[in-house]
Design an enzyme around this catalytic site. Structure first.
Site, PDB file in Angstrom:
ATOM      1  N   GLU A  76      95.585   4.529  27.557  1.00 26.89           N
ATOM      2  CA  GLU A  76      95.020   3.557  28.501  1.00 26.89           C
ATOM      3  C   GLU A  76      95.978   2.409  28.796  1.00 26.89           C
ATOM      4  O   GLU A  76      96.108   1.970  29.929  1.00 26.89           O
ATOM      5  CB  GLU A  76      93.712   3.002  27.922  1.00 26.89           C
ATOM      6  CG  GLU A  76      92.909   2.147  28.887  1.00 26.89           C
ATOM      7  CD  GLU A  76      92.291   2.947  30.016  1.00 26.89           C
ATOM      8  OE1 GLU A  76      92.189   2.395  31.131  1.00 26.89           O
ATOM      9  OE2 GLU A  76      91.931   4.121  29.803  1.00 26.89           O
ATOM     10  N   ASP A  77      96.664   1.907  27.763  1.00 28.23           N
ATOM     11  CA  ASP A  77      97.398   0.643  27.913  1.00 28.23           C
ATOM     12  C   ASP A  77      98.918   0.759  27.969  1.00 28.23           C
ATOM     13  O   ASP A  77      99.598  -0.221  28.262  1.00 28.23           O
ATOM     14  CB  ASP A  77      97.045  -0.302  26.747  1.00 28.23           C
ATOM     15  CG  ASP A  77      95.592  -0.749  26.799  1.00 28.23           C
ATOM     16  OD1 ASP A  77      94.965  -0.586  27.855  1.00 28.23           O
ATOM     17  OD2 ASP A  77      95.080  -1.244  25.772  1.00 28.23           O
ATOM     18  N   ASP A 139      86.105   0.458  16.804  1.00 24.63           N
ATOM     19  CA  ASP A 139      86.803  -0.369  17.792  1.00 24.63           C
ATOM     20  C   ASP A 139      85.934  -1.558  18.206  1.00 24.63           C
ATOM     21  O   ASP A 139      86.385  -2.713  18.244  1.00 24.63           O
ATOM     22  CB  ASP A 139      87.143   0.507  19.005  1.00 24.63           C
ATOM     23  CG  ASP A 139      87.685  -0.287  20.185  1.00 24.63           C
ATOM     24  OD1 ASP A 139      88.670  -1.017  20.004  1.00 24.63           O
ATOM     25  OD2 ASP A 139      87.103  -0.180  21.288  1.00 24.63           O
TER      26      ASP A 139
END
Length: 705
Positions: A76-77, A139
């Site tokens: 994702e990042d 998370d």
């Protein structure tokens, strides 16, 4: 500061060397990928996935799950692809990371439609691999622990979705420790003032001498157990603040009225010792009636097992005592995550809560597939996320667990979908009872089925489980399409009769052109659309024969009502037509054919669309339950209304409502009854007219506009 070496040391206690090495390799890969990225708090970003892995290591997560936790934000990042992760760590880890990545930016407090889509996505990810949601919960837990770095509005949004979605999922999966911490942190973030005030109130009420009282209580219980040669660990705790707040909020009670604020947990080594300990506790403290629950004999849906009893402590304050084995304690604290602890120990026994959780997640996927839209799916799953269970028995003694407020319909679908679909009535403790009855724990429920029975749309008003509601809607949706196709076939056949043609004689070219015109895929889709009133049979027939001479058209036959048309043929409430009345049908979009009395003034409203009117007639064998109103004029003497009502009480007529519409010496009342023919109506009117005080009985055939 927690480091990868600290994590490796923890993992070495239950994972082999090569698997610990793989987890360390995942950490260094994540560290390099996130190089230069920082969290809102200013810390290097890699501290977050490391903390997530630490939380999962306490739950003894397996190697691939831990690697996925360390890599969960990489796709994702950082722009690193799934293929690159597959190459480095294998398809299993890459699939888990991809599943978690799809859940990273869920915003449950946004638009309702988006929330529903996102929750659907979560359910599907859980169904692929349940470790996805475990990584996501860890998370979320670390994000809640570090929430202070966020701006106030974002803190409230994250706290709200934690209370609405993540904490209930942790609870459903039996992860007590994770749920409690999520709830406590979210409560403090969303209601900071309430949390502070409640904490002060609890401290004031129970704080003085608390430590000494707890120590004294533990010593007293330990001494009594030792006297009976029972070994057990004892811990006294205070219920977490959000649990106390929920009880106060839902039950509208003050703190003084909340029972069992203090809790005692007793953990022993043997199953039978639990019941011996219960006897000891009840001999020391006075048990409170109705507050004992045996979750060992009947486990909760998430696999939780324990004995619960509430007793009055030596200081007069109620306290809840939980008694269970070490194995049950592990499951109670970690729920489905205990599965990996068992695997790590090398035991062959798989705890039942893992199977239960997997079964629940599969049921979510089944609901998702049958739901018409994401909103319906979320609505159906809510009852499964927030269950207060009742336990009932089948006639053979099998236990069925249902949410509080469940009915025999929920029970029937809980046993098997086909039993639910063919259910017609039930017996509760051997007595016939309505299907809408709310069930209570300990009852024995027997479902009576019939071969040709089918679900009733009215069940949706009292069925509460997701499985029941989803299957009822799914069946009705399929049945509605079947009925619509049948009615559409009859309507189009009737219209084609005017062109001296039947459906079987239509060419593929004719049908294809009409389907293209209306963007439909098949003839069944066209017939369904006609049956539901979206398209008009006569206009479709004109499209099929655009060049046909109007002068050669034959007057179409009337549409015969035979009572088997299903839910897409209904009777107008404004005029309540019954067999024998002159009738006309009005085709309405999504409602199908609505039958009116030919003289109903409300029919005039629709004359602007004459093509939507159909000549109707009654079939010879029709037997349909129809509702109508009678207006009774009577002399208002003592007991007059009771005499009128009793005049037909011993017949097959059903009285649904009785309303006095005019009072005086001569009064009038409206009587709503259910009949099946004009003969039945005449019999009902004759019986009422025979009552001495009745002046006149007339049928309320129409209601003026």
């Amino acid at each position: 500061m927690y480091t990868i070496e600290d994590l490796a040391l923890t993992l070495s206690k239950y994972l082999p060397y090569d698997e610990v090495a793989k987890v360390k390799r995942a950490y260094y890969f994540a560290e390099q990928a996130h190089d230069g990225q920082r969290r809102k708090s200013g810390e290097p970003y890699v501290t977050h996935p490391l903390a997530v892995a630490e939380i999962l290591s306490i739950l003894r997560m397996d190697c691939d799950g831990l690697a996925a936790a360390l890599l969960h934000d990489v796709i994702e990042d950082t722009g690193i692809s799934r293929d690159a992760l597959t190459k480095q760590f294998g398809e299993n880890v890459a699939g888990l990371v991809d599943g978690v990545s799809k859940l990273t930016h869920l915003e449950f407090n946004s638009q309702i439609e988006k929330q529903a889509h996102n929750f659907q996505k979560m359910a599907m990810a859980m169904a692929d691999d349940i470790r996805v949601i475990l990584v996501k919960l860890a998370d979320r837990l670390h994000n809640m622990r570090t929430l202070d770095a966020m701006p106030a509005n974002k803190k409230r949004r994250i706290a709200r979705e934690t209370l609405d979605i993540y904490a209930p999922i942790a609870n459903r999966l039996g992860m007590y420790n994770v749920r409690v911490e999520l709830e406590s942190l979210a409560f403090q973030a969303y209601y900071p003032m309430r949390a502070r005030m409640l904490h002060k109130a609890i401290l004031k009420k129970y704080g003085q001498q608390r430590a000494k009282d707890i120590e004294k209580l533990e010593d007293a219980i330990r001494a009594e157990l030792a006297a009976d040669y029972i070994e057990a660990g004892i811990s006294v705790r205070e219920k977490h603040i959000y649990s106390i707040y929920q009880k106060m909020d839902k039950k509208r009670r003050s703190l003084d009225e909340i029972m069992d604020v203090m809790g005692v947990r007793i953990v022993t080594d043997r199953h039978d010792s639990c019941y011996r300990i219960l006897g000891v506790i009840h001999s020391i403290f006075k048990p409170i009636e109705g507050r004992f629950k045996d979750y060992i004999a009947v486990p909760k849906s998430n696999g939780y097992q324990s004995l619960h009893t509430t007793v009055v402590g030596s200081n007069g304050i109620p306290m809840e005592v939980q008694i269970r084995t070490q194995e049950m304690d592990l499951v109670a604290d970690n729920g489905i995550a205990a599965h990996w602890a068992y695997k790590a120990k090398g035991t062959s026994k798989t705890p039942s809560n893992h199977d239960r959780a997997t079964k629940w997640v599969k049921s979510l996927l089944d609901m998702q597939q049958k739901a018409r839209n994401p909103m319906e799916f979320v609505d159906n799953v809510k009852s499964d996320l927030f269950p207060d269970e009742v336990y009932v028995f089948t006639p053979t003694g099998q236990i069925v667990e249902l949410p509080s407020g469940a009915t025999p319909v929920d029970f029937a679908y809980g046993v098997h979908t086909e039993i639910g679909n063919s259910c017609i009535s039930c017996r509760i403790n051997r007595r016939l009872a309505p299907l809408s009855t709310q069930l209570e724990s300990g009852q024995t429920v027997e479902i009576i089925t019939a071969k040709n029975a089918q679900p009733n749309v009215a069940w949706l008003s009292f069925a509460i489980t997701g499985k029941a509601r989803t299957n009822i809607r799914h069946y009705l949706k399929d049945k509605q399409r079947e009925n619509a196709i049948s009615i559409g076939h009859r309507l189009l056949t009737r219209s084609l009769n005017a062109f001296k043609v039947n459906i079987g004689e239509l060419t593929e070219a004719q049908i294809s052109q009409v389907l293209i015109n209306h963007n439909l895929d098949s003839l069944d889709d066209l017939l369904e659309s006609i049956g539901k009133g979206r398209h008009v049979g006569y206009l479709v027939a004109r499209e099929l024969f655009p060049n046909y001479d109007e002068e050669n058209l034959v007057t179409p036959q009337s549409f015969k009502v035979n009572g088997s048309e299903g839910m897409l043929l209904s009777y107008a409430k404004c005029c309540s037509p019954i067999p024998g009345d002159p009738i006309v049908g009005h085709v309405q979009v999504e409602k199908g054919i609505v039958i009116h009395h030919l003289n109903c003034p409300n029919v005039q409203d629709h004359l602007s669309s004459p093509e939507r009117f159909i000549r109707m007639s009654w079939g010879k064998e029709i037997e349909e339950e129809l509702h109508l109103s009678l207006i009774v004029t009577y002399i208002n003497e003592r007991g007059a209304v009771a005499k009128i009502a009793s005049s037909i009480s011993d017949t097959d007529f059903q009285v649904s409502n009785l309303e006095i519409i005019e009072r005086g010496r001569i009064s009038r009342l409206r009587l709503n009854i259910t009949i099946s023919s004009r003969i039945g109506l005449a019999d009902a009117m004759r019986r009422i007219k025979a009552v001495r005080c009745v002046e006149k009985v007339s049928r309320e055939t129409v209601i003026a506009r």
